[in-house]
Design an enzyme around this catalytic site. Sequence first.
Site, short mmCIF file in Angstrom:
data_model
loop_
_atom_site.label_atom_id
_atom_site.label_comp_id
_atom_site.label_asym_id
_atom_site.label_seq_id
_atom_site.Cartn_x
_atom_site.Cartn_y
_atom_site.Cartn_z
N ASP A 384 -71.77 -23.83 76.62
CA ASP A 384 -70.86 -23.30 75.61
C ASP A 384 -71.36 -23.53 74.19
OD1 ASP A 384 -69.18 -22.54 77.61
OD2 ASP A 384 -67.78 -24.21 77.37
P1 NAP Z 1 -70.85 -26.98 79.26
O1 NAP Z 1 -70.47 -25.77 78.50
O2 NAP Z 1 -69.78 -27.65 80.05
O3 NAP Z 1 -72.07 -26.58 80.23
C1 NAP Z 1 -72.71 -27.52 81.00
C2 NAP Z 1 -73.79 -26.83 81.81
O4 NAP Z 1 -74.58 -27.85 82.41
C3 NAP Z 1 -73.26 -25.97 82.94
O5 NAP Z 1 -73.40 -24.60 82.63
C4 NAP Z 1 -74.07 -26.39 84.18
O6 NAP Z 1 -74.70 -25.23 84.75
C5 NAP Z 1 -75.10 -27.35 83.61
N1 NAP Z 1 -75.33 -28.52 84.48
C6 NAP Z 1 -74.41 -29.27 85.12
N2 NAP Z 1 -74.99 -30.25 85.82
C7 NAP Z 1 -76.33 -30.12 85.61
C8 NAP Z 1 -77.47 -30.84 86.06
N3 NAP Z 1 -77.36 -31.89 86.88
N4 NAP Z 1 -78.68 -30.42 85.63
C9 NAP Z 1 -78.80 -29.35 84.82
N5 NAP Z 1 -77.77 -28.64 84.37
C10 NAP Z 1 -76.53 -29.02 84.75
O7 NAP Z 1 -71.48 -28.10 78.31
P2 NAP Z 1 -71.71 -28.14 76.74
O8 NAP Z 1 -72.56 -27.00 76.31
O9 NAP Z 1 -72.14 -29.53 76.45
O10 NAP Z 1 -70.29 -27.88 76.13
C11 NAP Z 1 -69.25 -28.84 76.15
C12 NAP Z 1 -67.95 -28.13 76.34
O11 NAP Z 1 -66.93 -29.13 76.54
C13 NAP Z 1 -67.57 -27.30 75.13
O12 NAP Z 1 -66.99 -26.09 75.53
C14 NAP Z 1 -66.55 -28.19 74.42
O13 NAP Z 1 -65.63 -27.46 73.65
C15 NAP Z 1 -65.89 -28.88 75.60
N6 NAP Z 1 -65.25 -30.15 75.18
C16 NAP Z 1 -66.01 -31.13 74.67
C17 NAP Z 1 -65.39 -32.28 74.19
C18 NAP Z 1 -66.18 -33.36 73.55
O14 NAP Z 1 -65.57 -34.24 72.92
N7 NAP Z 1 -67.50 -33.40 73.68
C19 NAP Z 1 -64.02 -32.44 74.30
C20 NAP Z 1 -63.29 -31.40 74.88
C21 NAP Z 1 -63.92 -30.27 75.32
P3 NAP Z 1 -75.15 -25.25 86.30
O15 NAP Z 1 -73.91 -25.53 87.07
O16 NAP Z 1 -75.73 -23.91 86.54
O17 NAP Z 1 -76.15 -26.36 86.43
#
Ligand code: NAP
Length: 457
Positions: A384
């Site tokens: 994301d």
């Molecule tokens: P993300 O959008 O959740 O994407 C994570 C990606 O990692 C997935 O598409 C997955 O694809 C891949 N993945 C999972 N396990 C893996 C592994 N072992 N090896 C390689 N790839 C792996 O993560 P993000 O880009 O960090 O975004 C964070 C999201 O969380 C945002 O939308 C944010 O708004 C939300 N959020 C964050 C917080 C905060 O405080 N940080 C709080 C609330 C919400 P595959 O399954 O294809 O591997």
Amino acid sequence: MTNAQYFIEATYLIASILFVLGLKSLSHPDTARRGMILAAAGMAAAVFGTLFHPDIHNYLYIAIGMIVGSLIGIPMAMVPMTAMPQRTALSHAFGALAASLVGISEYVIHGANMGGIKMGALGMEVMLGSLTVTGSFIAAAKLQEMMRGTPIMFKGQQIVNLGLFIAMIGSFIMWLIHPGGAGYFYSTVGCAFVFGILLVIPIGAADMPVVMSLLNSYAGLSSAATGFVLGNNVLIIAGTLDGFSGFILSILMCKAMNRSMTNVLFGGFGSPVSVESSVSGTMREVGLDDVAVQLAYANQVVFVPGYGMATAQAQHAVRELGNLLEERGVSVKYAIHPVAGRMPGHMNVLLAEANVPYSSLYEMEQINPELPSTDVAVVIGANDVVNPDARDNPKSLIAGMPIIEVDKAKSVVVLKRGKGKGFSGLENPLFFKPVTGMLYGDAKASLTNLTQAVQKV
Ligand code: NAP
């Protein structure tokens, strides 16, 4: 005041100063570790001072409490980094439970003879405390996948919640009018316990960090109210610091996701949705050796870690690859999105654990202008936070969320296991762009293999 009281107040003053300094130090990764130590020392000082309270006549129960608390606390502190959000939720639940029980016992001891102000504070304490207990347990259960992580919604939910909220406040007001009416008091407590559950079940697991930060704020305010009830200054100061810092953190997280607090709390975000996305084309798979050559001959490489790096525990592997590239004269930078991962500072903590120097970490605003001149952007399990739809597609669910603009780099390599979506459940057009190559596999394994492949180039 007796000597013991002077001593207690002095330890509370020291504790309060340590809490303030600890919180201040937490504002930068360089000093965060020191901040934790200062805050823990403050808590130790407050507990130590309280042991000299003249009302304590028997230390046996306190000793038992400390042993039980330590037996629960030590294993809780040993959980892996990825389980930290649910561990924190449990801590909030226990803190709020303590505040609620103190409130209930104060009412049992003093009954109707408390005076209006103290009763008001006590009512706030048990209300905020009780709803935080159940809300935090639900948050922990969702994050631990012990219950369904997607929003749990039912018909008329908002009306039920509103009805319960009115019943809770109504009982509280009736109790203020009739302080002897224990039924009103316990009805307030009961409604708050149920309200905490209903408040959190419609919220998706991925929004839990925001919710927890908000519940943390409630737990803090509940502790501050406890301080007013007990006439305890350190509780008032620590509770207020906790209450407001939690609230500010929730707002900052919402801002970084470009969502309102109302949308997080009542929007049912994370439910399966069908949304327009600007995706077309096919994903291009790249081989290990191809990526290794790109990295080895690059001038600048930017690593963009996300939640997948945390689940794969790939922070050490990325540091090793980064080291190797630096030894070859490549400029290596790590780009940190404020909401990458699942909790604030998630990526900073993991990379710090792997000894990546803070000077190599770049915030989103700092790195974005550098991406057009970057040879290779390596996305490690992020989705994301690098989704160009947030910038380009006003109809997207995450439209307006600031992103790390890796699609502007000369080449993008995405490390992920397959075609899994990110937390928002949206497709990511980045993966379909000609500039992007997909290197499938677990992030840790891919990075380790890349390090070996670069060594051979
Ligand atoms: P993300 O959008 O959740 O994407 C994570 C990606 O990692 C997935 O598409 C997955 O694809 C891949 N993945 C999972 N396990 C893996 C592994 N072992 N090896 C390689 N790839 C792996 O993560 P993000 O880009 O960090 O975004 C964070 C999201 O969380 C945002 O939308 C944010 O708004 C939300 N959020 C964050 C917080 C905060 O405080 N940080 C709080 C609330 C919400 P595959 O399954 O294809 O591997």
